[in-house]
Design a protein around this motif. Structure first.
Motif, PDB file in Angstrom:
ATOM      1  N   SER A 167       0.807  -1.220   0.000  1.00 41.94           N
ATOM      2  CA  SER A 167       0.000   0.000   0.000  1.00 41.94           C
ATOM      3  C   SER A 167       0.845   1.277   0.000  1.00 41.94           C
ATOM      4  O   SER A 167       0.352   2.347  -0.365  1.00 41.94           O
ATOM      5  CB  SER A 167      -0.934   0.009   1.214  1.00 41.94           C
ATOM      6  N   GLN A 177       5.753   7.567   2.324  1.00 42.42           N
ATOM      7  CA  GLN A 177       5.833   6.336   3.109  1.00 42.42           C
ATOM      8  C   GLN A 177       7.136   5.557   2.865  1.00 42.42           C
ATOM      9  O   GLN A 177       7.226   4.376   3.198  1.00 42.42           O
ATOM     10  CB  GLN A 177       4.636   5.433   2.797  1.00 42.42           C
ATOM     11  N   GLU A 178       8.119   6.222   2.299  1.00 43.52           N
ATOM     12  CA  GLU A 178       9.390   5.540   1.999  1.00 43.52           C
ATOM     13  C   GLU A 178      10.028   4.948   3.253  1.00 43.52           C
ATOM     14  O   GLU A 178      10.508   3.812   3.253  1.00 43.52           O
ATOM     15  CB  GLU A 178      10.362   6.511   1.328  1.00 43.52           C
ATOM     16  N   LYS A 183       4.260   1.495  -1.308  1.00 41.05           N
ATOM     17  CA  LYS A 183       5.442   1.498  -2.177  1.00 41.05           C
ATOM     18  C   LYS A 183       5.439   2.625  -3.207  1.00 41.05           C
ATOM     19  O   LYS A 183       6.500   3.054  -3.681  1.00 41.05           O
ATOM     20  CB  LYS A 183       5.587   0.143  -2.875  1.00 41.05           C
ATOM     21  N   ASP A 184       4.261   3.111  -3.592  1.00 43.92           N
ATOM     22  CA  ASP A 184       4.190   4.178  -4.599  1.00 43.92           C
ATOM     23  C   ASP A 184       3.965   5.561  -3.990  1.00 43.92           C
ATOM     24  O   ASP A 184       3.713   6.526  -4.712  1.00 43.92           O
ATOM     25  CB  ASP A 184       3.052   3.871  -5.585  1.00 43.92           C
ATOM     26  N   ASP A 185       4.058   5.642  -2.671  1.00 44.38           N
ATOM     27  CA  ASP A 185       3.850   6.909  -1.969  1.00 44.38           C
ATOM     28  C   ASP A 185       5.188   7.370  -1.392  1.00 44.38           C
ATOM     29  O   ASP A 185       5.752   6.725  -0.506  1.00 44.38           O
ATOM     30  CB  ASP A 185       2.823   6.708  -0.844  1.00 44.38           C
ATOM     31  N   GLU A 186       5.700   8.496  -1.913  1.00 51.73           N
ATOM     32  CA  GLU A 186       6.997   8.995  -1.447  1.00 51.73           C
ATOM     33  C   GLU A 186       6.995   9.278   0.052  1.00 51.73           C
ATOM     34  O   GLU A 186       8.014   9.123   0.726  1.00 51.73           O
ATOM     35  CB  GLU A 186       7.378  10.268  -2.204  1.00 51.73           C
TER      36      GLU A 186
END
Length: 317
Positions: free
Chosen positions: A293, A300-301, A295-298
């Protein structure tokens, strides 16, 4: 748990005034105290006396206000609106580190503070807890005063059982400010079973309380890992933290996973890893779900990185 709101110390002597004036004017070397001292010596005796008197009035103004406000609160013969106004005034004044120390010296053993922490008005309890947080924040002298009082047990009681959620948040803020970077207060917290109080606050339906509790536990692990880790593992914190992952947003989840990561790193008995591996907790699946959920949100790195780390440490053979 609150920003650093202590202002710089006000000038206390003529030398400080000259340094401040030079700095404000943007010219000269503020660190050249010798040159500034020479300028002071050029003043006439009369001018020196005048300036020293004016500075004395300035320096003593806030302590007088603190003492006046305290005396009124101590007598208690005022309306709730007046009490609210006085606590707000004290909070503003005590954002100055020296004023905070003055408050601690006036309110011996925090007797008046403790009285208003027990007030029937939730707004007054909130303001009192907030004031104590301001007093203790980044102020080792005031933290020492607090350690010698019954403030911490009372704040823990409010965190655990107050009917007002805002008051619980403010109490947690004050506890954090009292114990942050202070080994003596952290030891006292542990001796009072304070970690159990924090564990219970992790189950709060209020997101902000869960988030701040997780952040505080993280700080306690870092600051006092030789004491805190063993006690937290004994209390069963790992299953507790894992159980919060499905009901937490990603920011709270990041604090939770950071706590688990630190417990594993500081644990010398591999108890933390063993608890993470228990199949009934479904920890690996929760981590994989968070990675998918986020991986594509900067934003949430860091969360994804911690998840990958925990999978590697706990589940990679």
């Amino acid at each position: 748990m609150g920003d650093d709101n202590h202002s710089e110390r006000a000038p206390r002597k003529l030398q400080d005034v000259f340094n401040m004036c030079v700095s404000s004017g943007g010219s000269g070397d503020v660190n050249n105290e010798t040159q500034n001292q020479e300028e002071i010596e050029k003043l006439s005796t009369e001018n020196k006396q005048f300036l020293n008197h004016a500075l004395s009035q300035f320096v003593n103004a806030d302590p007088r206000k603190i003492k006046d406000a305290y005396d009124i609160l101590d007598k208690g013969e005022v309306s709730e609106d007046d009490i609210t106004g006085l606590l707000e005034l004290l909070n503003d004044l005590c954002s100055d580190i020296d004023n905070a120390i003055v408050y601690c010296r006036i309110d011996v053993n925090f007797a008046v503070s403790l009285r208003y922490l027990s007030h029937s008005s939730s707004e007054i309890r909130c303001l009192m807890a907030e004031l104590l947080g301001t007093v203790f924040q980044n102020n080792p002298v005031c933290q020492t005063y607090g350690n010698k009082s019954e403030v911490l047990p009372k704040l823990l009681d409010l965190l655990d059982s107050d009917s007002d959620d805002v008051c619980r948040v403010k109490s947690l803020y004050a506890i954090s400010c009292l114990c942050r970077n202070d080994d003596d207060n952290l030891r006292k917290l542990i001796s009072l079973d304070g970690l159990s109080f924090l564990m219970r606050s992790l189950r709060s339906p209020v997101e902000k309380i869960r988030q701040k509790s997780a952040f505080f536990i993280r700080s306690a692990i870092i600051d006092m890992h030789e004491f805190a880790v063993t006690e937290l593992l004994r209390l069963g914190i790992v299953p507790e933290l894992i159980g919060l992952i499905p009901v937490s947003d990603w920011m709270v989840c990041e604090h939770i996973l950071e706590c688990i990561k630190l417990l594993i790193e500081y644990d010398t008995t591999v108890t933390a890893v063993s608890q993470c591996k228990k199949s009934e907790l479904g920890f690996q699946s929760l981590l994989e779900s968070r990675i998918a959920s986020g991986k594509d949100d900067e934003g949430q790195e860091d969360l994804v990185e911690i998840c990958n780390y925990l999978i590697k440490v706990c589940f990679t053979k």
